[in-house]
Design an enzyme around this catalytic site. Structure first.
Site, short mmCIF file in Angstrom:
data_model
loop_
_atom_site.label_atom_id
_atom_site.label_comp_id
_atom_site.label_asym_id
_atom_site.label_seq_id
_atom_site.Cartn_x
_atom_site.Cartn_y
_atom_site.Cartn_z
CB CYS A 76 1.47 9.51 8.51
SG CYS A 76 0.08 9.25 7.43
CB CYS A 134 -0.86 4.05 5.52
SG CYS A 134 -0.49 5.80 5.34
P1 FAD Z 1 3.92 -5.78 3.06
O1 FAD Z 1 4.77 -4.77 2.42
O2 FAD Z 1 2.45 -5.73 2.82
O3 FAD Z 1 4.49 -7.20 2.63
C1 FAD Z 1 4.02 -8.43 3.13
C2 FAD Z 1 4.51 -9.54 2.18
O4 FAD Z 1 4.23 -10.82 2.79
C3 FAD Z 1 3.79 -9.52 0.84
O5 FAD Z 1 4.73 -9.52 -0.21
C4 FAD Z 1 2.94 -10.77 0.88
O6 FAD Z 1 2.76 -11.37 -0.40
C5 FAD Z 1 3.75 -11.69 1.80
N1 FAD Z 1 2.95 -12.76 2.41
C6 FAD Z 1 1.64 -12.71 2.73
N2 FAD Z 1 1.24 -13.91 3.21
C7 FAD Z 1 2.32 -14.72 3.18
C8 FAD Z 1 2.52 -16.09 3.54
N3 FAD Z 1 1.53 -16.87 3.99
N4 FAD Z 1 3.76 -16.61 3.41
C9 FAD Z 1 4.78 -15.85 2.93
N5 FAD Z 1 4.63 -14.55 2.57
C10 FAD Z 1 3.41 -14.00 2.70
N6 FAD Z 1 3.45 3.53 4.51
C11 FAD Z 1 4.23 4.65 4.60
O7 FAD Z 1 5.29 4.58 5.23
N7 FAD Z 1 3.88 5.84 4.03
C12 FAD Z 1 2.74 5.96 3.30
O8 FAD Z 1 2.46 7.03 2.76
C13 FAD Z 1 1.89 4.82 3.17
N8 FAD Z 1 0.75 4.88 2.44
C14 FAD Z 1 0.00 3.75 2.25
C15 FAD Z 1 -1.14 3.85 1.45
C16 FAD Z 1 -1.91 2.71 1.21
C17 FAD Z 1 -3.16 2.84 0.37
C18 FAD Z 1 -1.51 1.46 1.74
C19 FAD Z 1 -2.32 0.21 1.44
C20 FAD Z 1 -0.39 1.35 2.54
C21 FAD Z 1 0.38 2.50 2.81
N9 FAD Z 1 1.52 2.45 3.64
C22 FAD Z 1 2.29 3.59 3.79
C23 FAD Z 1 1.79 1.26 4.48
C24 FAD Z 1 2.93 0.37 3.97
O9 FAD Z 1 2.71 0.01 2.62
C25 FAD Z 1 3.01 -0.88 4.85
O10 FAD Z 1 3.03 -0.49 6.21
C26 FAD Z 1 4.27 -1.68 4.54
O11 FAD Z 1 4.21 -2.17 3.21
C27 FAD Z 1 4.45 -2.82 5.54
O12 FAD Z 1 5.48 -3.69 5.16
P2 FAD Z 1 5.38 -5.26 5.47
O13 FAD Z 1 6.59 -5.86 4.88
O14 FAD Z 1 5.05 -5.48 6.90
O15 FAD Z 1 4.08 -5.75 4.64
#
Ligand code: FAD
Length: 404
Positions: free
Chosen positions: A342, A164
């Site tokens: 965003c 983000c």
């Molecule tokens: P995540 O949701 O981070 O999930 C990854 C998962 O993998 C976690 O549960 C973790 O525990 C697990 N994992 C890690 N390591 C391992 C391992 N070795 N083995 C197995 N599992 C593992 N997005 C928007 O669309 N709009 C917004 O307004 C927005 N605002 C944001 C504000 C902030 C402050 C932050 C931090 C993020 C924001 N985001 C926003 C971004 C959004 O949260 C992420 O892009 C999104 O969560 C990505 O999804 P993901 O599944 O790739 O990763």
């Protein structure tokens, strides 16, 4: 001693991407043997952390037990992956499990490198240092904003990619709005130190932000400056100019730090990584560039778009279609266009809803100019997007596109 198990489809990560994809594959009956490997007891709705840091809502609203969100029919392996052996369709976990798969979806998110900034881990949460970038630290942001009595309020943005890329400035706009409402604006300097050369990657929204927000509200932006050290006791931050290398020491009364981020180490060190460490996928099909039974999605992937949950919502149906095709022995034909969004909170009750694709061109959902600050779009972020996230994205349902 290690034990070995087998599943048809293994999903790594129970985040926005992993849960959504697993739910889709089960619901569509493409596959009925799905395991999710996820170490965390909780799932976090990270997009809410901007509003938590701004004092709008408590952090508890962003967290739910993982057990409540694992889709029915999936097996939850509460463990962390530490090693990939894609030539053998095998991976290893921290607890010594060997997991064989026929198909693999890699979605472990990204890694926050707090310790890459000298002095930051010790300083966080004390002496005016705060960050929205974790559940553990997000409350310190609101404590600092609420306790600010004037002086220098500093906000940082590290070298991208980060998740983000709007979040570092959203919290600044909320803080600035709060200072104004408290009658503190005349005695405070709001300074944005960002490593990039512009306020936002998509020019259409960058222009709108500069014209409607940054300029009129007298926010001091220092481009091409990267935070390299925090001296907590002295309340000083050290920035390095990304071009000249020159160091600047900035005193602060509060500083919101956005830490550097990278691919998780276990991905970086694996045969699945590209040169930069991300899961090396085709930017349209999400299929791995060398291992055809492996797909990548979300923050951990090499997809060259802004890393958001909104992007995940556009990627998930493409991944579902292409993985299902590969399972049937067909070619992956669905295409992802880089869509990301965003919701740029610009104050309490104001928001610019940026939506764009790989070409950084706007692809807006609503029939009005979304680059204008609007109360209605703030309400969308506050009340509607959380419902779409918990009940739509995580359960694998298709909803109209805006935000997350
Ligand atoms: P995540 O949701 O981070 O999930 C990854 C998962 O993998 C976690 O549960 C973790 O525990 C697990 N994992 C890690 N390591 C391992 C391992 N070795 N083995 C197995 N599992 C593992 N997005 C928007 O669309 N709009 C917004 O307004 C927005 N605002 C944001 C504000 C902030 C402050 C932050 C931090 C993020 C924001 N985001 C926003 C971004 C959004 O949260 C992420 O892009 C999104 O969560 C990505 O999804 P993901 O599944 O790739 O990763």
């Amino acid at each position: 001693m290690s034990s070995r198990i087998h599943h048809q489809l293994v999903v790594i990560g129970g985040g926005a991407a992993g849960l959504g994809v697993a739910a889709r594959m089960l619901r569509g009956a493409q596959c009925n043997d799905v395991a999710i490997i996820e170490p965390s007891e909780h799932h976090f709705y990270q997009p809410l952390w901007t509003l938590v840091g701004g004092g709008v809502i408590g952090r508890e609203a962003s967290r739910k037990p993982m057990a409540e969100l694992i889709p029915a029919g999936a097996k939850w392996i509460r463990d962390a992956v530490i090693e990939f052996r894609p030539e053998q369709n095998l991976l290893r976990t921290r607890d010594g499990l060997e997991v064989e798969y026929e198909y693999l979806v890699v979605a472990p998110g990204l890694q926050i490198d707090w310790d890459k900034i000298d002095g930051l881990p010790e300083a966080l949460g004390k002496n005016g240092v705060c960050s929205n970038y974790s559940y553990d630290t997000v409350e310190s942001t609101w404590q600092n904003i609420r306790g600010f009595k004037g002086g220098n309020a500093i906000f940082t943005f590290p070298p991208p990619p980060i998740k983000c890329a709007g979040a570092p400035q959203k919290i600044m706009y909320l803080a600035e709005d709060y200072f104004r409402k408290q009658g503190l604006r005349d005695k405070s300097n709001v300074i944005y130190y960002c490593a990039t050369p512009s306020i936002f990657s998509a020019p259409h929204y960058a222009e709108a932000l500069n014209r409607q927000v940054v300029g009129p509200r007298n926010i001091d932006v220092r481009y091409k400056h990267n935070l390299v050290a925090i001296r907590g006791e002295a309340k000083e931050a050290v920035f390095r100019n990304t071009e000249s290398g020159e160091e600047v020491v900035q005193s602060y009364d509060m500083i919101h730090v956005v830490p550097p981020m990278s691919a998780p180490d276990f991905v970086k060190q694996s045969p699945l990584a590209n040169e930069a460490g991300w899961v090396d996928v085709n930017k349209e099909t999400l299929q791995h560039s060398r291992f055809s039974n492996v797909f990548g999605i979300g923050d951990a992937s090499s997809l060259p778009t802004s890393k958001t949950a909104a992007a995940v919502r556009a990627q998930a149906p493409v991944l579902e279609a292409n993985l299902s095709a590969v399972m049937r022995g067909q070619q992956p034909e669905a295409r992802y266009d880089g869509y990301t969004s965003c919701p740029l909170v610009t104050g309490y009750g104001k928001l610019i809803l940026a939506e764009f694709d790989y070409d950084l061109k706007p692809c807006e959902t609503f029939p009005f100019d979304q680059s204008k600050e609007r109360w209605s779009m703030y309400q969308l972020k506050r009340y509607v997007l959380p419902v779409i996230y918990w009940k739509g994205l995580l359960r694998g349902y298709q909803w109209p596109r805006p935000g997350a």
